[in-house]
Design a protein around this motif. Structure first.
Motif, PDB file in Angstrom:
ATOM      1  N   LYS A 277     122.933  -8.406  72.529  1.00 12.31           N
ATOM      2  CA  LYS A 277     122.157  -7.010  72.850  1.00 12.31           C
ATOM      3  C   LYS A 277     121.778  -6.810  74.169  1.00 12.31           C
ATOM      4  O   LYS A 277     121.938  -5.867  74.807  1.00 12.31           O
ATOM      5  CB  LYS A 277     121.422  -6.993  71.847  1.00 12.31           C
ATOM      6  CG  LYS A 277     120.486  -5.742  71.807  1.00 12.31           C
ATOM      7  CD  LYS A 277     119.621  -5.557  70.774  1.00 12.31           C
ATOM      8  CE  LYS A 277     118.774  -4.228  70.538  1.00 12.31           C
ATOM      9  NZ  LYS A 277     117.976  -4.076  69.601  1.00 12.31           N
ATOM     10  N   LYS A 278     121.367  -8.090  74.742  1.00 13.30           N
ATOM     11  CA  LYS A 278     120.470  -7.923  76.047  1.00 13.30           C
ATOM     12  C   LYS A 278     121.300  -8.670  77.080  1.00 13.30           C
ATOM     13  O   LYS A 278     120.849  -8.533  78.374  1.00 13.30           O
ATOM     14  CB  LYS A 278     119.019  -8.157  75.962  1.00 13.30           C
ATOM     15  CG  LYS A 278     118.372  -7.236  75.149  1.00 13.30           C
ATOM     16  CD  LYS A 278     116.690  -7.857  75.148  1.00 13.30           C
ATOM     17  CE  LYS A 278     115.989  -7.022  74.271  1.00 13.30           C
ATOM     18  NZ  LYS A 278     114.512  -7.318  74.147  1.00 13.30           N
ATOM     19  N   THR A 279     122.206  -9.410  76.891  1.00 13.22           N
ATOM     20  CA  THR A 279     122.836 -10.238  77.911  1.00 13.22           C
ATOM     21  C   THR A 279     124.415 -10.338  77.554  1.00 13.22           C
ATOM     22  O   THR A 279     124.768 -10.082  76.467  1.00 13.22           O
ATOM     23  CB  THR A 279     122.284 -11.784  78.035  1.00 13.22           C
ATOM     24  OG1 THR A 279     122.457 -12.301  76.710  1.00 13.22           O
ATOM     25  CG2 THR A 279     120.795 -11.700  78.219  1.00 13.22           C
ATOM     26  N   VAL A 280     124.988 -10.802  78.720  1.00  6.89           N
ATOM     27  CA  VAL A 280     126.376 -11.043  78.822  1.00  6.89           C
ATOM     28  C   VAL A 280     126.634 -12.020  79.504  1.00  6.89           C
ATOM     29  O   VAL A 280     126.394 -12.526  80.404  1.00  6.89           O
ATOM     30  CB  VAL A 280     127.223  -9.913  79.591  1.00  6.89           C
ATOM     31  CG1 VAL A 280     128.577 -10.366  79.417  1.00  6.89           C
ATOM     32  CG2 VAL A 280     127.146  -8.586  78.913  1.00  6.89           C
ATOM     33  N   VAL A 281     127.135 -13.226  78.732  1.00  2.00           N
ATOM     34  CA  VAL A 281     127.242 -14.697  79.336  1.00  2.00           C
ATOM     35  C   VAL A 281     129.090 -14.706  79.793  1.00  2.00           C
ATOM     36  O   VAL A 281     129.936 -14.693  78.843  1.00  2.00           O
ATOM     37  CB  VAL A 281     127.101 -15.645  78.312  1.00  2.00           C
ATOM     38  CG1 VAL A 281     127.372 -17.282  79.069  1.00  2.00           C
ATOM     39  CG2 VAL A 281     125.507 -15.368  77.824  1.00  2.00           C
TER      40      VAL A 281
ATOM     41  N   SER B 220     122.519  -9.288  82.437  1.00  2.00           N
ATOM     42  CA  SER B 220     121.857  -8.279  81.768  1.00  2.00           C
ATOM     43  C   SER B 220     122.949  -7.001  81.141  1.00  2.00           C
ATOM     44  O   SER B 220     123.960  -6.980  81.838  1.00  2.00           O
ATOM     45  CB  SER B 220     120.685  -7.725  82.153  1.00  2.00           C
ATOM     46  OG  SER B 220     120.875  -6.444  82.935  1.00  2.00           O
ATOM     47  N   THR B 221     122.781  -6.484  80.133  1.00  2.00           N
ATOM     48  CA  THR B 221     123.814  -5.478  79.881  1.00  2.00           C
ATOM     49  C   THR B 221     123.395  -4.034  80.302  1.00  2.00           C
ATOM     50  O   THR B 221     123.837  -3.101  80.150  1.00  2.00           O
ATOM     51  CB  THR B 221     123.584  -5.181  78.083  1.00  2.00           C
ATOM     52  OG1 THR B 221     122.282  -5.080  77.813  1.00  2.00           O
ATOM     53  CG2 THR B 221     124.153  -6.349  77.537  1.00  2.00           C
ATOM     54  N   MET B 222     122.358  -4.003  81.279  1.00  2.00           N
ATOM     55  CA  MET B 222     122.098  -2.686  82.098  1.00  2.00           C
ATOM     56  C   MET B 222     123.188  -2.482  83.082  1.00  2.00           C
ATOM     57  O   MET B 222     123.941  -3.320  83.329  1.00  2.00           O
ATOM     58  CB  MET B 222     120.649  -2.995  82.872  1.00  2.00           C
ATOM     59  CG  MET B 222     119.538  -3.216  81.865  1.00  2.00           C
ATOM     60  SD  MET B 222     119.193  -2.116  80.708  1.00  2.00           S
ATOM     61  CE  MET B 222     118.240  -0.771  81.533  1.00  2.00           C
ATOM     62  N   THR B 223     123.313  -1.168  83.268  1.00  2.00           N
ATOM     63  CA  THR B 223     124.624  -0.734  84.292  1.00  2.00           C
ATOM     64  C   THR B 223     124.691  -1.534  85.562  1.00  2.00           C
ATOM     65  O   THR B 223     125.643  -1.906  85.890  1.00  2.00           O
ATOM     66  CB  THR B 223     124.534   0.803  84.278  1.00  2.00           C
ATOM     67  OG1 THR B 223     124.648   1.251  83.060  1.00  2.00           O
ATOM     68  CG2 THR B 223     125.760   1.131  84.970  1.00  2.00           C
ATOM     69  N   GLY B 224     123.556  -1.641  86.141  1.00  2.00           N
ATOM     70  CA  GLY B 224     123.460  -2.163  87.346  1.00  2.00           C
ATOM     71  C   GLY B 224     123.993  -3.684  87.329  1.00  2.00           C
ATOM     72  O   GLY B 224     124.724  -4.071  88.309  1.00  2.00           O
TER      73      GLY B 224
END
Length: 76
Positions: free
Chosen positions: A15-19, A34-38
């Motif tokens: 939900k909040k991270t991509v490993v 993080s899963t934010m666009t930046g």
């Protein structure tokens, strides 16, 4: 075992991270974004710098969609 994709990455989407794990002939490395666009754009840049050509994702539900939308233009 025969190597099919020598420059690949595996992504575990939360939900909040991509490993992300990158495996190339030169290295094996894992980073968390993080899963934010930046940060997804930073992930895309890092994968490109590593010479990655193929990406595989593991995700539950629809959490994979934003990641796919950012990466689909650059990787198989």
């Amino acid at each position: 075992m025969e190597v099919v994709n020598p420059r690949c990455s595996g992504l575990d989407v939360h939900k909040k991270t991509v490993v992300a794990c990158v495996i190339t002939p030169e290295r094996k490395e894992t980073r968390t974004f993080s899963t934010m666009t930046g940060d997804l754009l930073k992930l895309k840049e890092w994968l490109a710098e590593c010479g990655v050509t193929h990406v595989a994702m593991e995700s539950t539900g629809v959490l994979w969609k934003p990641v796919y939308n950012v990466l689909e233009v650059a990787f198989n």
